[in-house]
Design a protein around this motif. Structure first.
Motif, PDB file in Angstrom:
ATOM      1  N   LYS A  67     -45.556 -43.766  45.560  1.00 52.01           N
ATOM      2  CA  LYS A  67     -44.798 -42.791  46.361  1.00 52.01           C
ATOM      3  C   LYS A  67     -45.742 -41.900  47.175  1.00 52.01           C
ATOM      4  O   LYS A  67     -46.733 -41.410  46.638  1.00 52.01           O
ATOM      5  CB  LYS A  67     -43.965 -41.929  45.418  1.00 52.01           C
ATOM      6  CG  LYS A  67     -43.286 -40.746  46.100  1.00 52.01           C
ATOM      7  CD  LYS A  67     -42.550 -39.879  45.098  1.00 52.01           C
ATOM      8  CE  LYS A  67     -41.907 -38.685  45.798  1.00 52.01           C
ATOM      9  NZ  LYS A  67     -41.172 -37.818  44.874  1.00 52.01           N
ATOM     10  N   LYS A 119     -28.073 -35.848  45.129  1.00 49.03           N
ATOM     11  CA  LYS A 119     -29.162 -35.123  45.797  1.00 49.03           C
ATOM     12  C   LYS A 119     -28.974 -35.147  47.303  1.00 49.03           C
ATOM     13  O   LYS A 119     -28.826 -36.209  47.907  1.00 49.03           O
ATOM     14  CB  LYS A 119     -30.488 -35.781  45.401  1.00 49.03           C
ATOM     15  CG  LYS A 119     -31.668 -35.393  46.285  1.00 49.03           C
ATOM     16  CD  LYS A 119     -32.971 -35.717  45.604  1.00 49.03           C
ATOM     17  CE  LYS A 119     -34.063 -36.027  46.614  1.00 49.03           C
ATOM     18  NZ  LYS A 119     -35.385 -36.160  45.991  1.00 49.03           N
ATOM     19  N   ASP A 169     -35.210 -44.877  47.350  1.00 45.05           N
ATOM     20  CA  ASP A 169     -35.562 -44.048  48.519  1.00 45.05           C
ATOM     21  C   ASP A 169     -37.050 -44.051  48.827  1.00 45.05           C
ATOM     22  O   ASP A 169     -37.463 -43.695  49.919  1.00 45.05           O
ATOM     23  CB  ASP A 169     -35.027 -42.613  48.379  1.00 45.05           C
ATOM     24  CG  ASP A 169     -35.872 -41.758  47.446  1.00 45.05           C
ATOM     25  OD1 ASP A 169     -36.478 -42.304  46.501  1.00 45.05           O
ATOM     26  OD2 ASP A 169     -35.923 -40.534  47.663  1.00 45.05           O
ATOM     27  N   ASN A 170     -37.862 -44.440  47.856  1.00 44.68           N
ATOM     28  CA  ASN A 170     -39.312 -44.605  48.076  1.00 44.68           C
ATOM     29  C   ASN A 170     -39.873 -45.222  46.793  1.00 44.68           C
ATOM     30  O   ASN A 170     -39.164 -45.374  45.800  1.00 44.68           O
ATOM     31  CB  ASN A 170     -40.017 -43.275  48.413  1.00 44.68           C
ATOM     32  CG  ASN A 170     -39.730 -42.150  47.443  1.00 44.68           C
ATOM     33  OD1 ASN A 170     -39.041 -41.196  47.766  1.00 44.68           O
ATOM     34  ND2 ASN A 170     -40.231 -42.266  46.225  1.00 44.68           N
ATOM     35  N   CYS A 206     -38.991 -38.850  49.954  1.00 48.88           N
ATOM     36  CA  CYS A 206     -37.526 -38.657  49.917  1.00 48.88           C
ATOM     37  C   CYS A 206     -36.908 -38.276  51.264  1.00 48.88           C
ATOM     38  O   CYS A 206     -36.040 -38.972  51.768  1.00 48.88           O
ATOM     39  CB  CYS A 206     -37.150 -37.543  48.940  1.00 48.88           C
ATOM     40  SG  CYS A 206     -37.841 -37.695  47.308  1.00 48.88           S
ATOM     41  N   ARG A 230     -34.570 -40.611  53.669  1.00 52.55           N
ATOM     42  CA  ARG A 230     -33.133 -40.366  53.778  1.00 52.55           C
ATOM     43  C   ARG A 230     -32.707 -40.139  55.227  1.00 52.55           C
ATOM     44  O   ARG A 230     -31.609 -40.532  55.644  1.00 52.55           O
ATOM     45  CB  ARG A 230     -32.750 -39.182  52.890  1.00 52.55           C
ATOM     46  CG  ARG A 230     -32.804 -39.564  51.418  1.00 52.55           C
ATOM     47  CD  ARG A 230     -33.109 -38.416  50.474  1.00 52.55           C
ATOM     48  NE  ARG A 230     -33.559 -38.951  49.200  1.00 52.55           N
ATOM     49  CZ  ARG A 230     -32.787 -39.058  48.115  1.00 52.55           C
ATOM     50  NH1 ARG A 230     -31.559 -38.590  48.123  1.00 52.55           N
ATOM     51  NH2 ARG A 230     -33.258 -39.602  47.021  1.00 52.55           N
ATOM     52  N   HIS A 289     -36.277 -39.495  39.508  1.00 48.99           N
ATOM     53  CA  HIS A 289     -37.245 -38.505  39.997  1.00 48.99           C
ATOM     54  C   HIS A 289     -37.711 -37.631  38.831  1.00 48.99           C
ATOM     55  O   HIS A 289     -36.938 -37.322  37.937  1.00 48.99           O
ATOM     56  CB  HIS A 289     -36.570 -37.636  41.066  1.00 48.99           C
ATOM     57  CG  HIS A 289     -37.522 -36.832  41.886  1.00 48.99           C
ATOM     58  ND1 HIS A 289     -38.246 -35.783  41.375  1.00 48.99           N
ATOM     59  CD2 HIS A 289     -37.877 -36.925  43.196  1.00 48.99           C
ATOM     60  CE1 HIS A 289     -38.995 -35.260  42.331  1.00 48.99           C
ATOM     61  NE2 HIS A 289     -38.796 -35.934  43.450  1.00 48.99           N
ATOM     62  N   ASP A 306     -33.663 -42.515  43.151  1.00 51.38           N
ATOM     63  CA  ASP A 306     -34.761 -41.642  43.594  1.00 51.38           C
ATOM     64  C   ASP A 306     -36.082 -42.076  42.948  1.00 51.38           C
ATOM     65  O   ASP A 306     -36.180 -42.164  41.718  1.00 51.38           O
ATOM     66  CB  ASP A 306     -34.430 -40.194  43.202  1.00 51.38           C
ATOM     67  CG  ASP A 306     -35.160 -39.181  44.071  1.00 51.38           C
ATOM     68  OD1 ASP A 306     -36.046 -39.586  44.842  1.00 51.38           O
ATOM     69  OD2 ASP A 306     -34.818 -37.975  43.970  1.00 51.38           O
ATOM     70  N   ASP A 307     -37.076 -42.324  43.775  1.00 50.95           N
ATOM     71  CA  ASP A 307     -38.429 -42.689  43.310  1.00 50.95           C
ATOM     72  C   ASP A 307     -38.429 -43.946  42.448  1.00 50.95           C
ATOM     73  O   ASP A 307     -39.170 -44.057  41.468  1.00 50.95           O
ATOM     74  CB  ASP A 307     -39.068 -41.526  42.512  1.00 50.95           C
ATOM     75  CG  ASP A 307     -39.353 -40.308  43.372  1.00 50.95           C
ATOM     76  OD1 ASP A 307     -38.990 -40.327  44.567  1.00 50.95           O
ATOM     77  OD2 ASP A 307     -39.945 -39.349  42.865  1.00 50.95           O
TER      78      ASP A 307
HETATM   79 CA   LIG Z   1     -37.667 -39.998  46.316  1.00 50.77          CA
END
Ligand SMILES: [Ca+2]
Ligand SMILES: [Ca+2]
Length: 919
Positions: free
Chosen positions: A281, A128, A259-260, A77, A81, A208, A38-39
């Motif tokens: 992001k 998540k 995811d980003n 996010c 996804r 994240h 994540d991130d």
């Molecule tokens: Ca994210």
């Protein structure tokens, strides 16, 4: 020492023997472990050259597999996804922002686990799950461990660390570390499913925000973010070790993906070679969408390779389904392109470009360039550190060629023609304070407003604006190139009816239908030479109804079709910008016309004999619509002092042909970036008479006599259409300003409609005169003072016959009898509602064109489909049938009516066919 020849033979023999054995041993269906960090941007991973941190375990995956340098996904996010899981772009799924992802439904979208299941896979979702909707099990996961929100680590965080394991809700206990619990569930899942092929979607908490200490952090740690990266890397290592322990490693494909890009707080310091990336992001820059991606399948992926080919996160779905031996969904557009060949170390071609969308922003990116929704071209030679805007008028040949290529890709994708973002434009959660429940619209709560005007005493005024030949090429309808700030301003205070359909796509029949509230078969106005008083001598028109209820009703410019005015509709003679005022004898349906002349502007250039377009040297007011706007501004001033409510109808002529607008409106557009039609031919399998021969266009002096219209000339026409829309937009702006200035905004309802759609070369057709989506769909904006939900796009099907009952309802007038439409008030109150199942349009064709008949084509539009049935007006027999899938083929390229399996659908839609109108 030299090998003996026997040794050589043995080695050769072994190789021959081993080869098929190896092939046989190679698992056909790999286990798939998809790790989603994540991130995590590329500036946070050691093997991408990150300065700040070491990630030995992830780097080891890269050494044993393929590291991708140009992998892209949406920069936030939820939308990211959604792309990964559905393989489809946001303008198809609706997942354009963090809240909108919640609107996806299993009925419309298939996620990866559901497609792997028939191939024998068991699937688990761990970590998540936000912001994907419903439960993982609704999308095909057999096992799940999901936590709420993002960046959940410790029970001490402000948000409670709740999580749900296969439907059982749990709370994070003190000293429990969520990432460790997730890892334990991963281990359990691997142990219990080691005999089956499995798909593990491991959606990590890391990295994240909120960035907290990890179980490994030193008490005096100076860099908690680095600690979190290290912990994430350690968990990846532990997962790999567990696969090895379970003897699963050789049969398991691991995908590691971000995811980003890196979050804002860390972006500046997440450098590569001392340089920060462009953007972070949530941005539409490289640092938002370019993410780490490593693919590792021991013995299969060529170890230690670096791929610079483009990957788009929609590619995972077709790739994984192919590797698993599954079947892709049919009847739906997939945007992903499989790169399974690359995973297997085979030859293949990477995709040519990637498409990134967030909120109402998007771009298409190829190796060296990117082009966004505003038509801005960027030279990406120094990406990811620098993105250089190319000047609009650049003569650089490679830039020009890139612009052309990328624009044609955008035209083909046509994101503006799909589901458009309804959020606040950032792509982020619209309102974090507001709790969103399943049944509630995930939209921002508008500021608390007083009661809507229809609930208060007194009659509101009506400003009724009709624009000739305006298709929904407006900013508020999602067109990002057109400049319509005033129509957008009107939309922002009202409701945008995104799917409003006229009853017949040509001036008089459509206008008559709106003004009488009746369909063309009732008014019997299907042409430009019949007055509705012939068939309906005593019908009470919309303004007439208002007049009868104490309103002062007046008309400026083209409201009814010119020459077919109606004296009974208005309290005073009908005013035109050429200085003419027209009155018809209210007692006489034969339209005895009284004309008077006053000062006006020259409208001769508006005839069909001049050129089809003109870059005019005149000022706004020296052309008819500017003159009309000036008259309207002065009328608003005088109407205000009359002391009675008013119904003021204002008709603008542009963007009707000829495209004459002052030069400044032409200068708003670079003709190169105005899109060309998606398709320049009639739909495959459509009858020829569904189209026409562009007679209206050919009536102008400078138009080439043959079809198709040459590309350069077509470009000028499209440019002129856009210029005219912006010219009219400016005139509407003057009316809005005048309302404010006169203090009338708070008690005036505004309705704006285009009398029908328009074909700008689409299907090889120009202007209207068809039953196609582009001809029948037109703008409809309604703004009610103090309405509670403003600026909303309403996706419900509505028809122009609904305008009459809506206005009567909004103003509290008695409901007239015998109208064909319904009030749309409920949709203004709740844009998520519906009022009807279908919208019906129609268009006649004479016997010469149809070859039989005359015929009437009735077109039934429901949520997804358009059925057009052409009926012989003499005997009622069916002459031709067209069926279009507007969801999957919005450009109407193929008539599906004759395809097998459509019979039931055609029968279902045919129930809405009216009895054929006999001539
Ligand atoms: Ca994210
Ligand atoms: Ca028209």
């Amino acid at each position: 020492m030299r090998k003996t020849s026997m040794q050589h033979i043995l080695i050769g023999l072994l190789a021959v023997l081993a080869l098929p054995a190896l092939l046989h041993a190679e698992p056909k269906k790999p286990n798939i472990v998809f790790i989603l960090a994540d991130d995590l941007g590329i500036g946070n991973v050691g093997c991408y050259g990150a300065d700040r941190v070491k990630t030995p375990n992830i780097d080891a995956l890269a050494r044993g597999g393929v590291r991708h340098t140009h992998a892209y996904t949406a920069p936030l996010c939820g939308p990211s996804r959604a792309l990964i899981m559905t393989g489809r772009y946001a303008f198809r799924t609706g997942a354009t922002n963090q809240d909108a992802t919640g609107q996806m439904k299993p009925a419309n979208e298939k996620m990866i686990p559901k497609l792997l299941k028939p191939a024998g896979y068991v699937s688990s979702m761990i970590g998540k799950w936000g912001q994907l909707p419903l439960e993982p099990s609704d999308w095909g996961f057999d096992d799940s461990f999901r936590f709420k929100g993002s960046g959940v680590y410790w029970s001490t965080q402000e948000k409670p660390g709740r999580y749900v394991v296969n439907g059982v809700a749990k709370a994070l206990k003190e000293k429990e570390y969520m990432p460790d619990l997730m890892h334990q569930h991963v281990v359990d899942f691997l142990r219990s499913n080691r005999e089956k092929p499995f798909f593990l979607y491991y959606s990590m908490s890391h990295v994240h925000a909120e960035i907290l200490r990890t179980p490994d952090s030193a008490a005096d740690s100076k860099d908690l973010f680095a600690d979190n990266l290290a912990y994430m890397d350690k968990l990846v290592g532990k997962l790999v070790a567990e696969l090895e322990r379970q003897k699963l490693r050789e049969k398991t494909l691991i995908v590691f993906f971000g995811d980003n890009g890196t979050g804002k707080a860390q972006a500046k310091t997440s450098t590569i070679g001392g340089r920060a990336l462009s953007g972070e992001k949530g941005s539409m820059l490289e640092g938002g969408a370019r993410v780490p991606m490593i693919v590792n399948w021991p013995g299969v992926t060529p170890a230690g390779t670096v791929s610079t080919g483009l990957v788009d996160s929609t590619d995972f779905l077709p790739t994984l389904v192919e590797l698993a031996g599954g079947k892709l969904p049919s009847g739906t557009v997939l945007d992903g392109k499989s790169f399974a060949w690359q995973i297997r170390g085979e030859k293949g071609a990477p995709r040519e470009s990637v498409f990134i969308e967030l909120a109402r922003m998007w771009y298409v990116r190829e190796a060296g360039w990117k082009l966004n929704e505003k038509g801005e071209l960027f030279d990406m030679a120094n990406a990811p550190f620098e993105e250089k805007l190319v000047a609009a008028g650049s003569r650089d040949e490679s830039a020009q060629a890139a612009r052309k290529r990328l624009q044609s890709t955008l035209n083909r994708l046509n994101p503006a023609g799909g589901i458009l973002d309804r959020g606040d434009g950032t792509g982020r959660h619209a309102n974090k304070q507001k709790k969103i429940t399943a049944n509630e619209s995930p939209m921002p709560a508008d500021a608390l407003q007083p009661e809507p005007v229809w609930k208060t005493a007194g009659k509101p005024n009506v400003l009724f604006i009709v624009v000739d030949d305006l298709r929904p090429d407006l900013g508020c309808y999602g067109n990002t190139l057109i400049k319509t700030p005033n129509l957008d301003r009107l939309a922002a205070r009202g409701t945008i009816f995104k799917r409003a359909y006229c009853q017949q796509a040509v001036c008089s029949p459509s206008r008559t239908s709106v003004m009488t509230g009746r369909r063309p078969d009732a008014t019997r106005v299907w042409d430009l030479v019949t007055h509705f008083r012939t068939a309906l001598p005593d019908t009470v028109t919309l303004p007439q109804h208002f007049k009868a209820n104490g309103y002062h009703a007046a008309a400026l410019g083209k409201v009814y079709h010119r020459g077919y005015e109606d004296g009974r509709s208005w309290s005073e003679p009908h005013w035109y910008p050429n200085g003419q005022t027209v009155d018809t004898d209210p007692a006489d349906s034969t339209r005895r016309i009284v004309r008077k002349y006053g000062p006006g502007v020259d409208t001769k250039a508006e005839s069909g004999k001049g050129p089809a377009f003109e870059v005019s040297g005149r000022k706004d007011d020296e052309l008819p619509d500017g003159f009309t706007a000036s008259e309207a501004v002065s009328r608003l001033h005088s109407l205000k002092s009359r002391g009675e409510p008013f119904f003021l109808a204002v008709g603008f002529q542009k963007p009707h042909l000829p495209f004459i607008a002052p030069k400044k409106y032409w200068d708003l557009y670079d003709p190169q970036i105005i899109p060309v039609p998606v398709t320049a031919t009639l739909p495959k399998g459509a009858p020829a008479f569904a189209g026409h021969s562009n007679g209206e266009l050919h009536s102008y002096a400078n138009v080439p006599k043959e079809d198709p219209i040459p590309a350069d000339f077509a470009k000028q026409l499209r440019h002129g259409y856009y210029a005219c829309i912006s010219y009219t937009d400016a005139q509407v702006g003057r009316l809005l300003d005048a309302l404010e200035k006169e203090g009338l905004s708070e008690n005036t309802i505004i309705v704006l409609w285009g009398d029908h759609g328009w074909q700008l070369g689409d299907h090889g057709l120009w202007h209207k005169h068809t039953n196609f989506e582009l001809a029948t769909r037109a703008p409809l904006l309604v703004s009610v003072p103090k309405q509670q939900r403003v600026g909303r796009k309403c996706e419900a099907l509505v028809e122009f016959v609904d305008i009459y009952p809506t206005l009567a309802d909004l103003c509290g007038l008695p409901a007239p009898q015998g109208l064909d439409g319904v009030s749309l008030k409920s949709l203004i109150e709740d844009p998520q509602g519906t009022v009807k199942k279908v919208a019906i349009s129609q268009y006649p064709r004479g016997p010469k064109k149809a070859g039989a008949g005359p015929v009437m084509g009735y077109s039934i539009r429901n949520e997804q489909w358009r059925l057009t049935v052409w009926l012989n007006q003499k005997d009622g027999s069916t002459v031709a049938t067209e069926l279009y899938d507007e969801q999957n083929d919005p450009a109407e390229t193929v008539n599906l009516a004759d395809r097998p399996g459509q019979k039931a659908l055609i029968e279902e839609l045919s129930k809405y066919l009216p009895p054929v109108a006999r001539k």
